[in-house]
Design an enzyme around this catalytic site. Structure first.
Site, PDB file in Angstrom:
ATOM      1  N   VAL A   5       6.071 -21.903  37.937  1.00 52.31           N
ATOM      2  CA  VAL A   5       4.718 -22.055  37.403  1.00 52.31           C
ATOM      3  C   VAL A   5       3.921 -22.841  38.436  1.00 52.31           C
ATOM      4  CG1 VAL A   5       3.316 -23.086  35.563  1.00 52.31           C
ATOM      5  CG2 VAL A   5       5.493 -22.001  35.016  1.00 52.31           C
TER       6      VAL A   5
ATOM      7  N   GLY B  21       3.503 -26.343  28.875  1.00 56.41           N
ATOM      8  CA  GLY B  21       4.324 -25.488  28.035  1.00 56.41           C
ATOM      9  C   GLY B  21       4.328 -24.031  28.454  1.00 56.41           C
TER      10      GLY B  21
ATOM     11  N   ASP C  59      18.102 -25.956  39.159  1.00 55.06           N
ATOM     12  CA  ASP C  59      18.061 -27.119  40.042  1.00 55.06           C
ATOM     13  C   ASP C  59      18.178 -28.374  39.193  1.00 55.06           C
ATOM     14  OD1 ASP C  59      15.560 -25.580  42.188  1.00 55.06           O
ATOM     15  OD2 ASP C  59      17.750 -25.573  42.296  1.00 55.06           O
ATOM     16  N   SER C  60      18.606 -29.441  39.838  1.00 56.00           N
ATOM     17  CA  SER C  60      18.912 -30.647  39.064  1.00 56.00           C
ATOM     18  C   SER C  60      17.713 -31.153  38.268  1.00 56.00           C
ATOM     19  CB  SER C  60      19.431 -31.746  39.998  1.00 56.00           C
ATOM     20  OG  SER C  60      18.616 -31.814  41.140  1.00 56.00           O
ATOM     21  N   GLN C  61      16.510 -30.985  38.813  1.00 58.21           N
ATOM     22  CA  GLN C  61      15.353 -31.570  38.109  1.00 58.21           C
ATOM     23  C   GLN C  61      14.906 -30.749  36.901  1.00 58.21           C
ATOM     24  OE1 GLN C  61      15.315 -30.494  41.278  1.00 58.21           O
ATOM     25  NE2 GLN C  61      13.363 -29.556  41.831  1.00 58.21           N
TER      26      GLN C  61
ATOM     27  N   TYR D 269      15.698 -26.693  30.656  1.00 59.31           N
ATOM     28  CA  TYR D 269      16.428 -25.583  30.069  1.00 59.31           C
ATOM     29  C   TYR D 269      17.275 -26.014  28.880  1.00 59.31           C
ATOM     30  CZ  TYR D 269      14.967 -22.684  33.923  1.00 59.31           C
ATOM     31  OH  TYR D 269      14.204 -21.979  34.804  1.00 59.31           O
TER      32      TYR D 269
END
Lengths: 244, 266
Positions: free
Chosen positions: B205, B213, B239-241, B246
């Site tokens: 995004v 959102g 990815d870790s961030q 998720y």
């Protein structure tokens, strides 16, 4: 695995005969000869869905990764999945090798022995026979020898290994449903399948190849050249049940 | 920024609760009778093919079985997806979907519409610009185009700016105007074997639109559509961030010890 017969253009081999061999430290008393011929096919038409489903259950492999969704493989979905997979690799071996395996392993009396289908299009059967005599040291009976000499055909082989992958034809691919019949494991068949899949994908310039694996499968994939993501990404799967 | 966790029962009032520092949200213009998440009807979303000005190759899988082994057509069989006749047998065809997710009035009087679209056209150049914006490494355009074309589902978010007064510059035609002001601001895609497994790749995004959102909406829709087609194994590599992002959407890290491994040639 020294000897290989290839059929097709040099650039694209779709069916191939290979030899797989048990390492010496494995059970020497096994009725299986030390090396057996297997046939690898990457053609979808060589797949018999019924056999495939049997292989799934023999390998105790469910199409649904998460255990809550386990069960018998849905044939319609399986057909769709195969037709939509970009790469399918099937490995077959001779029936009598499979029968040997069957006799030695089945104690609880499984119903109908698993049918292994093989496919091979050798250029000459005599070539095959001579190599067989060279390689197959453990053949004891004339009947076995006759079986060995018979060329493998689509109808008399049996499916013992399978693997498939789907991709977006550009950037990424995922390998799924990799399995080898339990008694024929540790002969290099699984590695053969994985190498074939990756070779097919890289020939199409796809290098981002992922495989989801359980904890006990990790050493196998590591030996095939797979590793944890260098970028440190976390594998996640959707586990929430769909609310009404 | 308020990020409200989504739930299947959420209605169109979901976005009216978002606070946007720059724009005042005009909730009246939001279509109230439109369900934000088309969960009741069969969710139509476009399948892998896109109208990307390239012909979609077709090969009849069953025909190849009947005709037997044909050496020359090996590549055809492996590379090309099956024809439509077989698709109709297997799955419902995925139809393009497009609807307005958010509509708000900006400070200078323009109306901004965020449009969710699935199965529509994507300009590869726009996508590359977006990838640059989020800081992703560049990938070859041809590969990107092929990947989009052959993904099972591609969902996009576009931002369209409309003048608040409808009378302005009507000589050019409103559609053309909208074309110029249509900006790609988000995308998510999934590859699948159409039956059991799907993998979500490339969720992004535009940084200017993050925190509203929109990413959640993209992924939620994708997941919903996949589940409706009975595709149970949905996986992705986060990815870790974004692991928490998720997790809030129903994903679990390393479920039952399942990990993803990648191929690294020596």
């Amino acid at each position: 695995m020294g000897f290989a017969v290839c059929v097709g253009n040099a650039s694209l081999v779709s069916m191939e005969l290979r030899w797989v061999r048990r390492s010496t430290c494995d059970d020497a008393a096994s009725p299986l000869p030390r090396s057996i011929p297997v046939f690898i096919s990457t053609l979808k038409k060589d797949i018999n869905l019924e056999e495939l489903r049997r292989l799934y259950s023999r390998c105790d492999h469910s199409c649904n990764r998460l255990s809550k969704n386990g069960g018998i493989v849905d044939m319609k979905k399986l057909r769709t999945a195969i037709s939509r997979s970009d790469v399918v690799v099937s490995v077959f071996c001779k029936s009598h090798h499979a029968v040997l395996v069957e006799e030695s392993t089945s104690e609880n009396g499984d119903d109908a022995p698993v049918l292994y289908s093989e496919e091979e299009t050798l250029s000459s059967s005599s070539l095959y026979a001579s190599d067989l005599r060279k390689q197959n040291k453990d053949e004891s009976s004339l009947g076995d020898m006759f079986q060995d000499v018979l060329p493998l055909t689509p109808s008399n082989g049996q499916l013992v290994g399978f693997g498939r992958a789907y991709s977006d034809y550009g950037l990424t691919a995922s390998i799924h449903d990799l399995m080898v019949f339990p008694s024929l494991q540790r002969m290099g068949i699984g590695k053969l399948i994985v190498n074939r899949i990756t070779r097919l994908l890289t020939s199409r310039d796809i290098y981002d190849i992922a495989a989801l694996c359980l904890e006990h499968e990790r050493p196998f994939f590591k030996a095939c050249g797979f590793a944890d993501d260098r970028m440190g990404s976390t594998t996640m799967m959707f586990t929430k049940s769909l609310e009404a | 920024m308020i990020l409200i966790p989504t739930s299947s029962s959420s209605s169109c009032s979901y976005y009216s609760c978002c606070c946007l520092p720059q724009a005042s949200f005009n909730s009246n213009s939001y279509p109230s009778n439109q369900s934000l998440f088309l969960s009741k009807s069969a969710y139509p979303s476009h399948q892998g093919s896109r109208k990307l000005k390239t012909l979609r190759l077709r090969a009849n899988f069953w025909e190849s079985i009947r005709s037997g082994f044909v050496k020359n057509n090996n590549t055809t069989q492996l590379v090309e997806p099956p024809s439509t006749t077989e698709e109709d047998e297997d799955t419902e065809p995925l139809l393009p979907v497009e609807f307005t997710l958010v509509e708000r009035t900006l400070q200078d009087g323009l109306i901004e519409e965020i449009i969710f679209s699935s199965g529509g056209e994507i300009d590869v150049y726009d996508l590359q610009t977006l990838c640059d914006k989020v800081g992703w490494p560049r990938r070859p355009l041809t590969k990107l185009a092929a990947a989009l074309k052959n993904s099972y589902m591609v969902a996009t978010l576009h931002s369209v700016l409309k003048p608040s007064s409808s009378s302005s510059s009507s000589s050019e035609g409103d559609n053309e105007q909208q074309q110029k002001n249509k900006k790609l601001i988000g995308m998510a895609r999934a590859t699948s074997d159409h039956a059991f497994n799907a993998t979500i790749w490339d969720v992004l995004v535009d940084p200017e639109y993050q925190g509203q959102g929109l990413g959640k909406a993209l992924v939620e829709k994708l997941v919903r559509a996949l589940l409706q087609r009975d595709i149970g194994n949905i996986s992705l590599f986060a990815d870790s961030q974004v692991v928490d992002f998720y997790q809030n959407l129903g994903f679990e890290a390393d479920p039952e010890g399942i990990k993803g491994m990648f191929w690294y040639p020596k």
